[in-house]
Scaffold this active site. Structure first.
Site, PDB file in Angstrom:
ATOM      1  CD  GLU A 166      60.034  65.111  21.727  1.00  0.00           C
ATOM      2  OE1 GLU A 166      58.890  65.238  22.212  1.00  0.00           O
ATOM      3  OE2 GLU A 166      60.554  64.009  21.478  1.00  0.00           O
ATOM      4  CD  GLU A 170      53.666  66.592  25.196  1.00  0.00           C
ATOM      5  OE1 GLU A 170      53.130  65.902  24.311  1.00  0.00           O
ATOM      6  OE2 GLU A 170      54.254  66.109  26.179  1.00  0.00           O
ATOM      7  CD1 TRP A 257      49.106  65.083  21.044  1.00  0.00           C
ATOM      8  CD2 TRP A 257      48.924  63.022  21.883  1.00  0.00           C
ATOM      9  NE1 TRP A 257      49.970  64.993  22.112  1.00  0.00           N
ATOM     10  CE2 TRP A 257      49.884  63.739  22.641  1.00  0.00           C
ATOM     11  CE3 TRP A 257      48.641  61.696  22.219  1.00  0.00           C
ATOM     12  CZ2 TRP A 257      50.547  63.174  23.730  1.00  0.00           C
ATOM     13  CZ3 TRP A 257      49.316  61.132  23.298  1.00  0.00           C
ATOM     14  CH2 TRP A 257      50.259  61.869  24.034  1.00  0.00           C
ATOM     15  CB  THR A 268      49.923  57.631  27.980  1.00  0.00           C
ATOM     16  OG1 THR A 268      51.231  57.135  27.743  1.00  0.00           O
ATOM     17  CG2 THR A 268      49.615  58.749  26.998  1.00  0.00           C
TER      18      THR A 268
END
Length: 467
Positions: A166, A170, A257, A268
């Site tokens: 990956e 972000e 999201w 998170t």
């Protein structure tokens, strides 16, 4: 007796619903998928059809050839003006890359005023993901986008492979002057891998974010200025004696999201800026949180010089024990299945019992156009996929549908409704990996079964009262 029989039918319906839901088979580092559900999805669930595409996890599938071969990189430049009708639906797509260059899950709308595509996240939804149908195996990928904003809202631009490699950008809505960069090798979590790049307001301004990925280094750039460079030789792990450097073919994902969803892990939620406010001004006008995609450019680089080649069409993994660059071959293996029963083990399974694959772009759950209320009198179109996205799944029995798409102020307004009154949001935990910013797709069969059972249950309840 009729009342008793009706309620017995209801109980049977509910039991059937529960059994079907609980029948899901999961996959991880300690449990591979069974042969009858050979493909491990990106989100850790076993199945066939779409589970075998869209970054099917080769590591935890039944075998390394259970996932479908990955369509080879093709250099391209995509401008997202009036583009929603060209998108394929990831929930029905069976691998025919001639049908679509990009797939979506969630809610997308054309935004004519800026000749762009809106990725929308309506209230209590899981967000939206835009994904390439082809993979990049070293290359330059740039995306001109505006991120979303406000606490708990995350925008992502990543490259992600079926082996858990990956490369990330972000953007946390609570900090609009920072681009967070990160990388992962085979999903190994290393908190020292992240680094920030400062920029100007990412919500108000378009910026071009670029990943320039080579065999021996990768750079992250914003508007042509390199903000970070990672060299492969910096990633050597003496214990594993391997370079923990992203090195396998990767799809391009752009997403919005709800990192701050209350059901997420506390870490998170904190990372994303706090709990998301589902009653924020954006939810009233224009009706959703949103990110905007204007353009994506992909330039493919040559594969490693020692790559095994027996064709020019697809990337395949050649080993079930290691998933490094040396374990990738280029072949002419089929990349398309005939039905959602297919897999890399048998792409043609179900062909005699299912119709020929239809264009995924024409099977979107809904598509609508309406005149603008804005002075520009432009028109908008909107599409909504049939499953929740961005590491989230809903207990809703059927898809949301975009009923209108009108201009109101500066942003497109979408009226999104559900056929069930009550929705329960169950967003999975995110452990720092941006892979969690991509769609959580349960597949067509599972969605259809849930919808059918809910409809039957509701019908039985009504029948019980009537009788």
């Amino acid at each position: 007796m009729a009342i008793v029989n009706s309620w017995l039918i209801c109980l049977v319906s509910i039991f059937s619903f529960v059994v079907r839901v609980e029948a899901a088979t999961f996959c991880n580092a300690t449990q591979a998928c069974p042969e009858d559900k050979p493909c491990c999805s990106q989100y850790g669930e076993c199945g066939t059809g779409q589970y075998c595409l869209n970054n099917c996890d080769v590591r935890y599938s039944f075998s390394h050839d259970s996932c479908m071969p990955v369509p080879i990189c093709k250099s391209s430049s995509t401008k997202f003006k009036d583009y929603s009708s060209k998108l394929g639906n990831a929930n029905t797509f069976l691998g025919n890359v001639s049908e679509a260059d990009w797939l979506y899950t969630g809610d997308v709308l054309d935004y004519d005023d800026e000749e762009s595509l809106i990725l929308a996240m309506p209230k209590n939804s899981g967000g939206t993901v835009l994904s390439s149908t082809r993979a990049v195996w070293y290359g330059k990928v740039s995306a001109r986008i505006k991120t979303s904003h406000l606490a708990g809202v995350v925008t992502g631009f990543i490259l992600y492979s079926g082996a858990g490699d990956e490369l990330d950008y972000e953007f946390v809505g609570a900090d609009l002057e920072t681009a967070q960069t990160n990388f992962y090798w085979e999903s190994v979590l290393n908190y020292t891998n992240s680094a920030n790049i400062s920029t100007t307001d990412t919500f108000e301004n378009y910026h071009t974010y670029e990943l320039d990925w080579h065999e021996d280094y990768v750079t992250w750039s914003i508007d042509g200025v390199v903000g970070r460079t990672l060299y492969k030789n910096e990633t050597y792990n003496a214990t594993t004696q391997k370079y923990q450097y992203p090195q396998t073919p990767s799809k391009v994902d752009i997403s919005i999201w709800p990192g701050g969803n209350s059901t997420n892990a506390p870490g998170t939620i904190a990372w994303s800026g706090g709990e998301i406010n589902w009653d924020a001004s954006d939810i009233s006008n224009p009706g959703y949180y949103y990110a905007i995609v204007n353009e994506v450019n992909i330039t493919c680089y040559d594969p490693p010089s020692d790559t095994k080649k027996n064709g020019t069409s697809a990337y395949v993994y050649t080993s079930s024990s290691e998933f490094l660059a040396k374990d990738i071959a280029i072949t002419d293996d089929e990349v398309m299945m005939d039905s959602d029963e297919g897999s890399g083990l048998d792409p043609h399974k179900g062909a005699t019992t299912s119709s020929t694959q239809k264009s995924s772009s024409s099977t979107a759950t809904s598509s609508s156009k309406t005149s603008s209320d804005h002075s520009s009198s432009t028109k908008k179109s909107s599409k909504t996929s049939s499953t929740a996205s961005s590491s989230s799944s809903s207990s809703s029995s059927s898809s949301s549908s975009s009923s209108t798409a009108t201009k109101n102020g500066d942003k497109v307004v979408s009226s999104v409704s559900s056929s069930v009154t009550s929705q329960t949001q169950t967003t999975s935990s995110v452990s720092g990996s941006a892979s969690s910013s991509t769609s959580s797709m349960s597949g067509n069969n599972a969605g259809a079964n849930v919808a059918a059972n809910w409809r039957l249950t509701v019908l039985c309840v009504i029948l019980g009262y009537v009788l």
